[in-house]
Design a protein around this motif. Structure first.
Motif, PDB file in Angstrom:
ATOM      1  N   SER A 134      38.397  45.125  29.433  1.00  0.00           N
ATOM      2  CA  SER A 134      38.525  44.216  30.581  1.00  0.00           C
ATOM      3  C   SER A 134      39.659  44.666  31.502  1.00  0.00           C
ATOM      4  CB  SER A 134      38.800  42.788  30.095  1.00  0.00           C
ATOM      5  OG  SER A 134      37.814  42.337  29.200  1.00  0.00           O
ATOM      6  N   LEU A 135      40.821  44.943  30.908  1.00  0.00           N
ATOM      7  CA  LEU A 135      42.012  45.296  31.668  1.00  0.00           C
ATOM      8  C   LEU A 135      41.806  46.564  32.478  1.00  0.00           C
ATOM      9  CD1 LEU A 135      45.066  45.206  32.368  1.00  0.00           C
ATOM     10  CD2 LEU A 135      45.475  46.374  30.186  1.00  0.00           C
ATOM     11  N   PHE A 136      41.430  47.633  31.800  1.00  0.00           N
ATOM     12  CA  PHE A 136      41.387  48.922  32.485  1.00  0.00           C
ATOM     13  C   PHE A 136      40.173  49.062  33.399  1.00  0.00           C
ATOM     14  CE2 PHE A 136      44.457  49.688  29.119  1.00  0.00           C
ATOM     15  CZ  PHE A 136      45.451  50.353  29.829  1.00  0.00           C
ATOM     16  N   VAL A 154      37.269  37.063  33.154  1.00  0.00           N
ATOM     17  CA  VAL A 154      36.985  37.352  34.560  1.00  0.00           C
ATOM     18  C   VAL A 154      38.300  37.698  35.253  1.00  0.00           C
ATOM     19  CG1 VAL A 154      35.885  36.513  36.668  1.00  0.00           C
ATOM     20  CG2 VAL A 154      35.102  35.666  34.448  1.00  0.00           C
ATOM     21  N   ILE A 155      38.323  38.833  35.920  1.00  0.00           N
ATOM     22  CA  ILE A 155      39.542  39.320  36.569  1.00  0.00           C
ATOM     23  C   ILE A 155      39.224  39.703  38.011  1.00  0.00           C
ATOM     24  CG2 ILE A 155      41.356  41.084  36.543  1.00  0.00           C
ATOM     25  CD1 ILE A 155      40.817  41.375  33.513  1.00  0.00           C
ATOM     26  N   GLY A 156      40.047  39.216  38.912  1.00  0.00           N
ATOM     27  CA  GLY A 156      39.902  39.569  40.318  1.00  0.00           C
ATOM     28  C   GLY A 156      41.052  40.439  40.773  1.00  0.00           C
ATOM     29  N   ARG A 157      40.775  41.330  41.719  1.00  0.00           N
ATOM     30  CA  ARG A 157      41.822  42.194  42.254  1.00  0.00           C
ATOM     31  C   ARG A 157      41.635  42.328  43.763  1.00  0.00           C
ATOM     32  NH1 ARG A 157      42.112  47.631  42.950  1.00  0.00           N
ATOM     33  NH2 ARG A 157      40.208  47.995  41.736  1.00  0.00           N
ATOM     34  N   PHE A 158      42.714  42.053  44.488  1.00  0.00           N
ATOM     35  CA  PHE A 158      42.699  42.149  45.948  1.00  0.00           C
ATOM     36  C   PHE A 158      43.604  43.296  46.365  1.00  0.00           C
ATOM     37  CE2 PHE A 158      44.694  41.108  50.036  1.00  0.00           C
ATOM     38  CZ  PHE A 158      43.567  41.011  50.844  1.00  0.00           C
ATOM     39  N   ASP A 159      43.041  44.256  47.080  1.00  0.00           N
ATOM     40  CA  ASP A 159      43.781  45.429  47.539  1.00  0.00           C
ATOM     41  C   ASP A 159      44.369  45.137  48.916  1.00  0.00           C
ATOM     42  OD1 ASP A 159      44.666  47.887  48.531  1.00  0.00           O
ATOM     43  OD2 ASP A 159      43.074  49.009  47.526  1.00  0.00           O
ATOM     44  N   PRO A 160      45.700  45.044  49.045  1.00  0.00           N
ATOM     45  CA  PRO A 160      46.292  44.709  50.332  1.00  0.00           C
ATOM     46  C   PRO A 160      46.174  45.822  51.365  1.00  0.00           C
ATOM     47  CG  PRO A 160      48.004  45.255  48.752  1.00  0.00           C
ATOM     48  CD  PRO A 160      46.723  45.220  47.995  1.00  0.00           C
ATOM     49  N   VAL A 161      45.830  47.035  50.927  1.00  0.00           N
ATOM     50  CA  VAL A 161      45.734  48.157  51.864  1.00  0.00           C
ATOM     51  C   VAL A 161      44.488  48.023  52.734  1.00  0.00           C
ATOM     52  CG1 VAL A 161      45.545  50.661  52.097  1.00  0.00           C
ATOM     53  CG2 VAL A 161      47.032  49.680  50.331  1.00  0.00           C
ATOM     54  N   ASP A 162      43.318  47.874  52.098  1.00  0.00           N
ATOM     55  CA  ASP A 162      42.080  47.754  52.872  1.00  0.00           C
ATOM     56  C   ASP A 162      41.452  46.367  52.773  1.00  0.00           C
ATOM     57  OD1 ASP A 162      41.079  47.709  50.312  1.00  0.00           O
ATOM     58  OD2 ASP A 162      39.907  49.553  50.487  1.00  0.00           O
ATOM     59  N   GLU A 163      42.148  45.446  52.104  1.00  0.00           N
ATOM     60  CA  GLU A 163      41.719  44.065  51.954  1.00  0.00           C
ATOM     61  C   GLU A 163      40.385  43.933  51.204  1.00  0.00           C
ATOM     62  OE1 GLU A 163      41.875  42.199  55.802  1.00  0.00           O
ATOM     63  OE2 GLU A 163      44.068  42.058  55.717  1.00  0.00           O
ATOM     64  N   ALA A 209      44.223  38.267  39.558  1.00  0.00           N
ATOM     65  CA  ALA A 209      44.096  36.922  38.990  1.00  0.00           C
ATOM     66  C   ALA A 209      43.213  37.021  37.760  1.00  0.00           C
ATOM     67  CB  ALA A 209      43.496  35.960  40.002  1.00  0.00           C
ATOM     68  N   TYR A 210      43.615  36.305  36.712  1.00  0.00           N
ATOM     69  CA  TYR A 210      42.980  36.445  35.396  1.00  0.00           C
ATOM     70  C   TYR A 210      42.524  35.101  34.870  1.00  0.00           C
ATOM     71  CZ  TYR A 210      43.211  36.742  30.230  1.00  0.00           C
ATOM     72  OH  TYR A 210      42.969  36.640  28.882  1.00  0.00           O
ATOM     73  N   ARG A 211      41.333  35.084  34.281  1.00  0.00           N
ATOM     74  CA  ARG A 211      40.837  33.894  33.608  1.00  0.00           C
ATOM     75  C   ARG A 211      40.112  34.300  32.328  1.00  0.00           C
ATOM     76  NH1 ARG A 211      43.348  32.340  37.377  1.00  0.00           N
ATOM     77  NH2 ARG A 211      43.007  30.515  38.707  1.00  0.00           N
ATOM     78  N   LYS A 212      40.317  33.518  31.271  1.00  0.00           N
ATOM     79  CA  LYS A 212      39.596  33.709  30.011  1.00  0.00           C
ATOM     80  C   LYS A 212      39.149  32.352  29.497  1.00  0.00           C
ATOM     81  CE  LYS A 212      40.081  34.094  25.124  1.00  0.00           C
ATOM     82  NZ  LYS A 212      40.954  34.184  23.948  1.00  0.00           N
ATOM     83  N   ILE A 213      37.970  32.317  28.892  1.00  0.00           N
ATOM     84  CA  ILE A 213      37.504  31.095  28.264  1.00  0.00           C
ATOM     85  C   ILE A 213      36.843  31.454  26.935  1.00  0.00           C
ATOM     86  CG2 ILE A 213      35.212  31.096  29.349  1.00  0.00           C
ATOM     87  CD1 ILE A 213      35.528  28.022  29.640  1.00  0.00           C
ATOM     88  N   CYS A 236      45.933  40.239  29.397  1.00  0.00           N
ATOM     89  CA  CYS A 236      44.771  40.773  28.684  1.00  0.00           C
ATOM     90  C   CYS A 236      45.061  40.964  27.198  1.00  0.00           C
ATOM     91  CB  CYS A 236      44.321  42.091  29.319  1.00  0.00           C
ATOM     92  SG  CYS A 236      43.467  41.852  30.895  1.00  0.00           S
ATOM     93  N   CYS A 237      46.290  41.293  26.853  1.00  0.00           N
ATOM     94  CA  CYS A 237      46.623  41.402  25.432  1.00  0.00           C
ATOM     95  C   CYS A 237      46.423  40.069  24.722  1.00  0.00           C
ATOM     96  CB  CYS A 237      48.065  41.884  25.254  1.00  0.00           C
ATOM     97  SG  CYS A 237      48.312  43.633  25.629  1.00  0.00           S
ATOM     98  N   THR A 238      46.682  38.959  25.414  1.00  0.00           N
ATOM     99  CA  THR A 238      46.522  37.646  24.791  1.00  0.00           C
ATOM    100  C   THR A 238      45.062  37.300  24.550  1.00  0.00           C
ATOM    101  OG1 THR A 238      46.473  36.428  26.902  1.00  0.00           O
ATOM    102  CG2 THR A 238      48.638  36.807  25.890  1.00  0.00           C
ATOM    103  N   ALA A 239      44.146  38.057  25.151  1.00  0.00           N
ATOM    104  CA  ALA A 239      42.720  37.806  24.940  1.00  0.00           C
ATOM    105  C   ALA A 239      42.215  38.452  23.666  1.00  0.00           C
ATOM    106  CB  ALA A 239      41.911  38.324  26.137  1.00  0.00           C
ATOM    107  N   LEU A 240      43.057  39.248  22.991  1.00  0.00           N
ATOM    108  CA  LEU A 240      42.629  39.882  21.746  1.00  0.00           C
ATOM    109  C   LEU A 240      42.434  38.825  20.662  1.00  0.00           C
ATOM    110  CD1 LEU A 240      42.218  42.663  20.240  1.00  0.00           C
ATOM    111  CD2 LEU A 240      44.526  42.302  19.362  1.00  0.00           C
ATOM    112  N   PHE A 241      41.333  38.947  19.941  1.00  0.00           N
ATOM    113  CA  PHE A 241      41.067  38.049  18.823  1.00  0.00           C
ATOM    114  C   PHE A 241      41.823  38.576  17.604  1.00  0.00           C
ATOM    115  CE2 PHE A 241      37.974  36.564  15.423  1.00  0.00           C
ATOM    116  CZ  PHE A 241      38.344  35.233  15.511  1.00  0.00           C
ATOM    117  N   GLY A 242      43.138  38.342  17.574  1.00  0.00           N
ATOM    118  CA  GLY A 242      43.965  38.848  16.488  1.00  0.00           C
ATOM    119  C   GLY A 242      45.403  38.397  16.657  1.00  0.00           C
TER     120      GLY A 242
END
Length: 272
Positions: free
Chosen positions: A123-125, A195-204, A179-183, A92-98
């Motif tokens: 986006s990150l938090f 766009v960021i996806g997060r899968f929780d292995p505890v409750d799926e 999983a992270y994607r930027k365009i 996410c730091c690499t997505a900064l315009f700077g």
């Protein structure tokens, strides 16, 4: 850029010093945005860096990130806890315009409170379901989800005199697969969609966070990994796409569908 209307800088030493905040008196953290454009209404800066907040506090409950932590500090946080979500910090730091020079001064809290749609710390938090600790001007404290703190293009739920103190990421979120994607329209341009996806292995459970393409973070939650059709329908149901110089609304929707499916497939593999 010089702020030639500023006639006073107050180095904050305690929370009491923040009582000076109000009309024409604003907090100063890194200043990368504050000094980037004219602000003739500002006459006083309250320096938050002199409060000496520790950038990170790690506990069994998770990670607390000070609002004054810089992107450089966040991007170089050691990977020594086995957090599956750790790569997301640098991504996410690499997505900064700077440039890297901006990373050295730009702060996590400043990026969120500026509330630009393309703010990568938002986006990150948001993606990690972090909670923001707000020091209210009346002396009270409140925690709210970062995804609700940013309400629109450059707007937040902060009131005059409020200060973002820190962000708390729960241990469970840090243990999730991400999983992270930027365009963007150009290789080093401002994000058109993150766009960021997060899968929780505890409750799926699965959560997809769409930002930069929308005026505020949009989160899509599923009890389990969705099908391609379910995910596409949910993304197409988002109503806050917008058009500016960095991308048209219909393009942002279309690429978010593609990136969302890539993320779904990646996290399907992680789930297995």
């Amino acid at each position: 850029m010089d702020l030639n209307t500023v006639n006073r800088v107050i180095p904050a030493r305690s929370r009491a010093d923040l009582g000076e905040l109000g009309e024409g008196a604003v907090p100063l953290a890194g200043g990368s945005v504050l000094f980037a454009e004219p602000n003739p209404s500002i006459h006083t800066l309250i320096d938050l860096q002199t409060l000496g907040w520790e950038p990170f506090v790690i506990s069994d409950d998770g990670l607390e990130v000070a609002a004054t932590a810089t992107l450089t500090q966040l991007s170089t946080l050691p990977d020594d806890r086995g957090w599956r979500a750790h790569p997301l910090f640098y991504q996410c730091c690499t997505a900064l315009f700077g440039s890297f020079k901006v990373w050295n001064v730009a702060t996590v809290g400043g990026n969120i409170c500026t509330a630009l749609p393309a703010g990568p710390m938002t986006s990150l938090f948001s993606a990690l379901d972090a909670e923001a600790l707000i020091w209210r001007a009346d002396g009270s404290d409140v925690r709210i989800p970062v995804s609700e703190l940013v309400t629109g293009n450059t707007t937040t739920s902060l009131n005059s005199g409020d200060v973002l103190r820190s962000l708390h990421v729960a241990a469970r979120s840090l243990g999730s697969a991400t999983a992270y994607r930027k365009i963007a329209l150009s290789a080093i341009g401002r994000s058109g969609a993150v766009v960021i996806g997060r899968f929780d292995p505890v409750d799926e459970s699965f959560v997809l966070t769409v930002s930069a393409a929308t005026v505020r973070p949009e989160q899509l939650r599923f009890a389990g990994l969705p099908t391609a059709s379910e995910l596409r329908t949910a993304i197409e149901g988002i109503g806050t796409w917008f058009t500016d110089a960095h991308g048209a609304a219909d393009w942002r929707l279309a690429v978010s569908v593609v990136l969302g499916e890539e993320i779904r497939l990646e996290l399907t593999g992680a789930a297995r």
